[in-house]
Design a protein around this motif. Structure first.
Motif, PDB file in Angstrom:
ATOM      1  N   ALA A 210       0.832  -1.200   0.000  1.00 25.54           N
ATOM      2  CA  ALA A 210       0.000   0.000   0.000  1.00 25.54           C
ATOM      3  C   ALA A 210       0.872   1.258   0.000  1.00 25.54           C
ATOM      4  O   ALA A 210       0.631   2.206  -0.753  1.00 25.54           O
ATOM      5  N   ALA A 211       1.914   1.233   0.837  1.00 27.66           N
ATOM      6  CA  ALA A 211       2.786   2.405   0.932  1.00 27.66           C
ATOM      7  C   ALA A 211       3.481   2.669  -0.393  1.00 27.66           C
ATOM      8  O   ALA A 211       3.517   3.805  -0.882  1.00 27.66           O
ATOM      9  N   ILE A 212       4.014   1.592  -0.983  1.00 22.27           N
ATOM     10  CA  ILE A 212       4.699   1.766  -2.262  1.00 22.27           C
ATOM     11  C   ILE A 212       3.724   2.293  -3.312  1.00 22.27           C
ATOM     12  O   ILE A 212       4.044   3.190  -4.090  1.00 22.27           O
ATOM     13  N   SER A 213       2.509   1.758  -3.305  1.00 18.39           N
ATOM     14  CA  SER A 213       1.519   2.191  -4.289  1.00 18.39           C
ATOM     15  C   SER A 213       1.233   3.677  -4.141  1.00 18.39           C
ATOM     16  O   SER A 213       1.208   4.423  -5.116  1.00 18.39           O
ATOM     17  N   LEU A 214       1.008   4.095  -2.892  1.00 13.28           N
ATOM     18  CA  LEU A 214       0.656   5.495  -2.655  1.00 13.28           C
ATOM     19  C   LEU A 214       1.800   6.442  -2.973  1.00 13.28           C
ATOM     20  O   LEU A 214       1.627   7.455  -3.637  1.00 13.28           O
ATOM     21  N   VAL A 215       2.983   6.055  -2.498  1.00 13.19           N
ATOM     22  CA  VAL A 215       4.104   6.987  -2.554  1.00 13.19           C
ATOM     23  C   VAL A 215       4.788   6.972  -3.915  1.00 13.19           C
ATOM     24  O   VAL A 215       5.208   8.003  -4.417  1.00 13.19           O
ATOM     25  N   VAL A 216       4.881   5.789  -4.502  1.00 11.18           N
ATOM     26  CA  VAL A 216       5.643   5.683  -5.748  1.00 11.18           C
ATOM     27  C   VAL A 216       4.747   5.507  -6.964  1.00 11.18           C
ATOM     28  O   VAL A 216       4.828   6.268  -7.930  1.00 11.18           O
ATOM     29  N   LEU A 217       3.876   4.522  -6.898  1.00 11.15           N
ATOM     30  CA  LEU A 217       3.141   4.151  -8.114  1.00 11.15           C
ATOM     31  C   LEU A 217       2.099   5.188  -8.518  1.00 11.15           C
ATOM     32  O   LEU A 217       1.941   5.489  -9.696  1.00 11.15           O
ATOM     33  N   LEU A 218       1.384   5.736  -7.536  1.00 12.10           N
ATOM     34  CA  LEU A 218       0.303   6.664  -7.860  1.00 12.10           C
ATOM     35  C   LEU A 218       0.798   7.903  -8.616  1.00 12.10           C
ATOM     36  O   LEU A 218       0.309   8.194  -9.711  1.00 12.10           O
ATOM     37  N   PRO A 219       1.811   8.606  -8.060  1.00  6.95           N
ATOM     38  CA  PRO A 219       2.317   9.760  -8.811  1.00  6.95           C
ATOM     39  C   PRO A 219       2.840   9.368 -10.190  1.00  6.95           C
ATOM     40  O   PRO A 219       2.617  10.079 -11.172  1.00  6.95           O
ATOM     41  N   LEU A 220       3.509   8.221 -10.236  1.00  8.44           N
ATOM     42  CA  LEU A 220       4.088   7.811 -11.505  1.00  8.44           C
ATOM     43  C   LEU A 220       3.001   7.487 -12.525  1.00  8.44           C
ATOM     44  O   LEU A 220       3.139   7.775 -13.714  1.00  8.44           O
ATOM     45  N   SER A 221       1.907   6.905 -12.018  1.00  9.18           N
ATOM     46  CA  SER A 221       0.863   6.520 -12.966  1.00  9.18           C
ATOM     47  C   SER A 221       0.190   7.755 -13.568  1.00  9.18           C
ATOM     48  O   SER A 221      -0.179   7.752 -14.747  1.00  9.18           O
ATOM     49  N   THR A 222       0.059   8.824 -12.785  1.00  7.80           N
ATOM     50  CA  THR A 222      -0.525  10.040 -13.364  1.00  7.80           C
ATOM     51  C   THR A 222       0.346  10.557 -14.498  1.00  7.80           C
ATOM     52  O   THR A 222      -0.134  11.052 -15.502  1.00  7.80           O
ATOM     53  N   LEU A 223       1.664  10.356 -14.303  1.00  8.67           N
ATOM     54  CA  LEU A 223       2.595  10.769 -15.342  1.00  8.67           C
ATOM     55  C   LEU A 223       2.359   9.982 -16.625  1.00  8.67           C
ATOM     56  O   LEU A 223       2.266  10.531 -17.724  1.00  8.67           O
TER      57      LEU A 223
END
Ligand SMILES: Nc1ncnc2c1ncn2[C@@H]1O[C@H](COP(=O)(O)OP(=O)(O)OP(=O)(O)O)[C@@H](O)[C@H]1O
Ligand SMILES: [Mg+2]
Lengths: 240, 270
Positions: free
Chosen positions: B14-27
């Protein structure tokens, strides 16, 4: 080839680890350096190998002063208590190392290296292990690899620092008599450190007893048993 | 299975998703909405290309310098106790702790045309501020802790007796380094290099002051992203960001593959 140390002293801070130690090991002799923990055995061996510089005194091989020479130029075989094998090299490459780092002019060809390594691994009874990594061997096997590695450069003398110190009693007894037989075969002048009096008295031609950086007694096992030179020797050997 | 593993695993994911994946996915979403042609057009301008060349070159160069210096510093810190070692050791983390803008302003003051070091250097004909050299310098400053801190534990773990054994076998210092030490240090060394590189590629705060930001000359890619955003060219910014992300990711992937390979050196050493 003989090993002679004359008047070796070594201070660590204010503590005298060695204090005027003189020993002559005759060519082909097998001498045990015996003494309690902290008596200076390792320090003396490291000074002979050139891994440590003495504050006073000199080291001679075959009568030739080697005190100023680098460890890499002394042609001394050193076997460490904790093996000190090259962890990322196979058994074969560990043993071949000393030949591979020779200056190109006198580096043996690959076929010669291979023959020599196989011969040495046969000698230490590990022929079938040459492709393993050290981490895949038992303690006794590692120590035999370390011995083969030291012998590969045809050292003039062999120094062993409690080579069986971290092995269990049974393996230790086996390796002890094996090492003595090996010595009787190749007659390499050897100085062997131990703090186990049984080991020293059983294996060695002569025993040097070290205590607080000084020599208490030098003699054959029989001489030391029958005529202990001091109260300390008597106590240490538990001679009644 | 370890007790509590599902929970800790869940929290980690969950932490990785929120902190890393979410911002990256918007990109990726922002870039994905562009047509292929638009994406290429956004990157093809000479100004963008120049910024990529500069950023990549400076980050690679700085990572190389930081790795070399890092090895030296880590070696001294681990092997040669000297008075004040703890103090120096804590200084290593300064670039981590310092806000990057502060680092940037400090470096610019120091190396500017009238700075302590800038003035004598300029007298020697060496310009630091407002040149690519200045950018590399700032990135070395930022990258150094990555190299030192990844090497330190590995060096501390080395057994000096192994080197002594090699010496007794007749190996020179050079041979000991190349044959005995380097194979052990290489994974950590490369990790430090990649981290310094990845960080340097995206570094902004400490660079923009000393670089002077002249288009085609000293304008780094991350700055160009900011510029595009200020001009409401979100797509253009996202395209550049995607390329930077891809480079960093490929670098880390290559590193990972190498580490997996070196952890299991296939038996034979040669
Ligand atoms: N590098 C060093 N720095 C400081 N003191 C040392 C160093 N090496 C050895 N000493 C000291 O010198 C003395 C002799 O040490 P040495 O290692 O030679 O003993 P030893 O006989 O080999 O003991 P052991 O049987 O426990 O291995 C000890 O008191 C030890 O604390
Ligand atoms: Mg010892």
């Amino acid at each position: 080839m003989s090993i002679e140390v004359r008047g070796i002293s070594k201070q660590f801070g204010t503590h005298a680890a060695l204090d005027g130690v003189s020993i002559l090991v005759e060519p082909g002799e097998f001498v045990a350096l015996l003494g309690p923990s902290g008596s200076g055995k390792t320090s003396l061996l490291r000074i002979i190998a050139g891994l440590e510089q003495p504050d006073a005194g000199s080291v001679h091989f075959h009568g030739e002063d080697a005190t100023a020479r680098d460890a890499k130029d002394r042609k001394v075989g050193f076997v460490f208590q904790h093996y000190a094998l090259f962890g990322r090299m196979t058994v074969f490459e560990n043993v071949a190392f000393g030949m591979r780092v020779k200056p190109r002019a006198n580096r043996p060809p690959e076929s010669e290296i291979r023959r020599k390594v196989e011969e040495l691994l046969h000698l230490v009874q590990l022929d079938w292990m040459q492709d393993r990594l050290p981490s895949e061997l038992s303690g006794g096997q590692r120590q035999r690899v370390a011995l083969a590695r030291a012998l590969a450069v045809e050292p003039r003398v062999l120094l062993l620092d409690e080579p069986f110190g971290s092995l269990d009693a049974k393996v230790r007894r086996e390796l002890r008599s094996w090492l003595r037989r090996l010595h009787d075969e190749i007659h390499l002048t050897s100085l062997f450190v131990t703090h186990d009096q049984e080991e020293a008295l059983q294996m060695a031609d002569r025993v040097v007893l070290l205590h607080e950086g000084r020599i208490e007694q030098i003699g054959t096992p029989d001489e030391i048993r029958s005529r202990p030179a001091s109260y300390f020797v008597r106590e240490f050997l538990e001679i009644s | 299975m370890l007790p509590g593993l599902p929970v800790s695993l869940g929290v980690t994911v969950a932490a990785i998703s929120l902190v890393v994946l979410l911002p990256l996915s918007t990109l990726v979403v922002a870039t994905g909405s562009m047509k292929g042609a638009a994406f290429r057009a956004a990157l093809a301008s000479p100004r963008v290309m120049a910024s990529f060349t500069l950023s990549l070159g400076a980050a690679l160069g700085a990572a190389a310098v930081a790795s070399a210096a890092g090895l030296l510093i880590a070696w001294v810190l681990v092997r040669h106790p000297f008075p004040g070692r703890n103090f120096v050791d804590s200084l290593i983390d300064l670039p981590f702790a310092l806000p990057t803008a502060v680092a940037g302003i400090t470096l610019t003051t120091l190396y500017g045309p009238s700075g302590w070091l800038g003035r004598p250097l300029e007298a020697l004909g060496i310009k630091v501020a407002y040149t690519p050299f200045g950018i590399v310098l700032a990135l070395v400053f930022i990258g150094l802790p990555f190299s030192v801190r990844t090497l330190q534990p590995v060096l501390a773990d080395l057994d000096p007796e192994v080197e002594e054994a090699a010496a007794c076998l007749g190996a020179s210092r050079r041979q000991i380094f190349l044959r005995v030490l380097l194979p052990k240090l290489l994974p950590a060394w490369l990790t430090g290099f990649s981290l310094a590189f990845a960080r340097g590629l995206g570094e902004y705060g400490s660079v923009v002051f000393i670089s002077g930001n002249m288009p085609m000359k000293t304008e780094i890619a991350p700055l160009l992203i900011m510029t595009k955003l200020e001009q409401y060219d979100t797509a253009g910014a996202a395209a550049i960001a995607t390329v930077l992300l891809a480079i960093s990711f490929l670098m880390l992937l290559a590193l990972n593959r190498f580490e997996a390979w070196s952890a299991n050196p296939t038996g034979r050493a040669r």
